[in-house]
Design a protein around this motif. Structure first.
Motif, PDB file in Angstrom:
ATOM      1  N   ILE A 168     -41.154   4.716 -38.759  1.00  0.00           N
ATOM      2  CA  ILE A 168     -40.818   5.736 -39.687  1.00  0.00           C
ATOM      3  C   ILE A 168     -39.555   5.377 -40.425  1.00  0.00           C
ATOM      4  O   ILE A 168     -38.925   4.223 -40.011  1.00  0.00           O
ATOM      5  N   SER A 169     -39.635   5.730 -41.589  1.00  0.00           N
ATOM      6  CA  SER A 169     -38.635   5.526 -42.585  1.00  0.00           C
ATOM      7  C   SER A 169     -38.179   6.571 -43.375  1.00  0.00           C
ATOM      8  O   SER A 169     -39.088   7.545 -43.546  1.00  0.00           O
ATOM      9  N   GLY A 170     -37.262   6.455 -44.219  1.00  0.00           N
ATOM     10  CA  GLY A 170     -36.864   7.484 -45.224  1.00  0.00           C
ATOM     11  C   GLY A 170     -35.168   7.551 -45.262  1.00  0.00           C
ATOM     12  O   GLY A 170     -34.462   7.110 -44.495  1.00  0.00           O
ATOM     13  N   LEU A 171     -34.769   8.360 -46.318  1.00  0.00           N
ATOM     14  CA  LEU A 171     -33.588   8.686 -46.562  1.00  0.00           C
ATOM     15  C   LEU A 171     -32.891   9.281 -45.494  1.00  0.00           C
ATOM     16  O   LEU A 171     -33.349  10.338 -44.814  1.00  0.00           O
ATOM     17  N   GLY A 172     -31.640   8.743 -44.858  1.00  0.00           N
ATOM     18  CA  GLY A 172     -30.949   9.916 -43.728  1.00  0.00           C
ATOM     19  C   GLY A 172     -29.898  10.868 -44.180  1.00  0.00           C
ATOM     20  O   GLY A 172     -30.079  10.963 -45.426  1.00  0.00           O
ATOM     21  N   ASP A 173     -29.373  11.450 -43.375  1.00  0.00           N
ATOM     22  CA  ASP A 173     -28.426  12.565 -43.794  1.00  0.00           C
ATOM     23  C   ASP A 173     -27.193  11.813 -44.529  1.00  0.00           C
ATOM     24  O   ASP A 173     -26.671  10.966 -43.885  1.00  0.00           O
ATOM     25  N   LEU A 174     -26.682  12.538 -45.486  1.00  0.00           N
ATOM     26  CA  LEU A 174     -25.610  12.208 -46.121  1.00  0.00           C
ATOM     27  C   LEU A 174     -24.131  12.607 -45.402  1.00  0.00           C
ATOM     28  O   LEU A 174     -24.152  13.985 -44.773  1.00  0.00           O
ATOM     29  N   THR A 175     -23.021  11.864 -45.152  1.00  0.00           N
ATOM     30  CA  THR A 175     -21.871  11.916 -44.597  1.00  0.00           C
ATOM     31  C   THR A 175     -20.775  12.032 -45.439  1.00  0.00           C
ATOM     32  O   THR A 175     -20.619  11.057 -46.164  1.00  0.00           O
ATOM     33  N   LEU A 176     -19.768  13.057 -45.468  1.00  0.00           N
ATOM     34  CA  LEU A 176     -18.517  12.994 -46.186  1.00  0.00           C
ATOM     35  C   LEU A 176     -17.493  13.475 -45.401  1.00  0.00           C
ATOM     36  O   LEU A 176     -17.734  14.229 -44.502  1.00  0.00           O
ATOM     37  N   LEU A 177     -16.529  12.628 -45.209  1.00  0.00           N
ATOM     38  CA  LEU A 177     -15.362  12.759 -44.528  1.00  0.00           C
ATOM     39  C   LEU A 177     -14.094  12.617 -45.391  1.00  0.00           C
ATOM     40  O   LEU A 177     -13.779  11.650 -46.060  1.00  0.00           O
ATOM     41  N   GLY A 178     -12.973  13.643 -45.211  1.00  0.00           N
ATOM     42  CA  GLY A 178     -11.911  13.662 -45.922  1.00  0.00           C
ATOM     43  C   GLY A 178     -10.831  13.183 -44.782  1.00  0.00           C
ATOM     44  O   GLY A 178     -10.712  13.922 -43.699  1.00  0.00           O
ATOM     45  N   MET A 179      -9.743  12.457 -45.179  1.00  0.00           N
ATOM     46  CA  MET A 179      -8.837  12.133 -44.381  1.00  0.00           C
ATOM     47  C   MET A 179      -7.160  12.157 -44.952  1.00  0.00           C
ATOM     48  O   MET A 179      -7.329  11.999 -46.238  1.00  0.00           O
TER      49      MET A 179
END
Length: 319
Positions: free
Chosen positions: A128-139
């Motif tokens: 299987i292949s494909g674009l994964g989930d986008l992660t955004l993190l603010g510190m």
């Protein structure tokens, strides 16, 4: 008050140990004291998320954009019989990642992954292949000592973020031994994170905790919440042309049970504890890093999934 908060975070970081999932301007490397190393959430048996405690940031580049590849190797069995066969599984991810300052004391990290996984089954090979989930993190920099005011330099950050369901979730994979054989979870997740770094001269210790709150997707499936932790010793070696940072530490993940239609899914919780070692090397605006993580103790999906190793390499460019 800040001292009390610092003591509280430290006591939590060194008393917990657990995580899991279920179904810059011309940067000067000698300014290393900007410490940054927030480890991210994987989903160790939900490795589709983002990276297996491989981290959100670089120890050499405070602000950067780069690419990273990481591999996670597993084997699994249905466990029906004592002689049931074991099959290999490989989770591969190519990731664009960045850490960008927004305002004073606030930085945003972003991860954009592309997954290409493969495994063996009784019926043959699957991919299987494909674009994964986008992660955004603010510190946010909650507390930091001045370099010239103490023998030890301390830095404490807290933050939060989102995992945005960009990747495809395939419902037909839920019945497999490893329900994390996905390129996406199909659901919004919420991240809470904290990081503490203490440094004296060229030696330091980086410790982090993060917790991922997972929600139900449109297929009525919810991966279990996940707790991640890590602590890493590092040493900074610098010359006029290059900087090298060897690293040695531990990491762990604890996964709660998955749910489908509000019912618990058997054998989807677990935990893993790993040793890790690696390095980063920087010259001018470029840096290269590599690390490997090896399991010390684990209990994934009731023992039906076993992690072999994880490793990663990355190439960054300082902003």
């Amino acid at each position: 008050m800040k001292k009390h908060i610092l003591l509280l975070v430290l006591s939590i970081q060194f008393s917990f140990a657990i995580t899991k999932d279920t179904i810059p301007i011309n940067y000067n490397y000698s300014k290393f004291s900007s410490f940054i190393k927030v480890d991210d959430d994987c989903d160790a048996c939900g490795c589709s998320a983002s990276g297996g405690s491989m981290g959100f940031s670089s120890m050499l580049n405070s602000n950067f954009v780069g690419i990273r590849y990481f591999n996670q190797s597993y084997k699994s069995t249905n466990g029906l019989y004592s002689n049931s066969p074991w099959y290999d599984e490989n989770f591969n991810t190519m990731q664009v990642w960045a850490r960008i300052p927004i305002v004073k004391k606030v930085q945003i990290s972003a991860l954009i992954p592309y997954h290409f996984h493969n495994r063996e089954t009784a019926l043959g090979s699957e991919k299987i292949s494909g674009l994964g989930d986008l992660t955004l993190l603010g510190m946010y920099d909650l507390y930091q000592t001045h370099k010239d005011s103490t023998v030890f330099i301390h830095k404490l950050q807290i933050g939060g973020g989102l995992k945005i369901p960009v990747g495809k979730f395939d419902e037909t994979n839920n019945g497999s031994v490893n329900p994390s054989y996905q390129v996406g979870t199909g659901a919004w997740d919420y991240l809470l994170a904290t990081e503490y770094v203490i440094k004296r001269k060229k030696f330091g210790l980086n410790s982090m905790l993060n917790y991922v709150i997972k929600t139900e997707n449109q297929k009525n499936y919810r991966f279990g919440n996940q707790f991640n932790y890590a602590s890493t010793l590092f040493w900074v070696y610098e010359t006029s042309k290059v900087s090298v940072v060897p690293q040695l530490g531990i990491a762990g993940e604890v996964f709660e049970t998955n749910y489908q239609h509000n019912q618990k899914v058997r054998n989807t919780s677990g935990d893993i504890f790993m040793g890790k070692f690696g390095f980063e090397m920087g010259k001018k605006k470029f840096s290269f890093g590599a690390n490997i993580m090896l399991p010390i103790n684990q209990n994934l999906t009731g023992g039906n999934v076993v992690a072999n190793h994880r490793w990663s390499v990355n190439l960054n460019y300082s902003l």
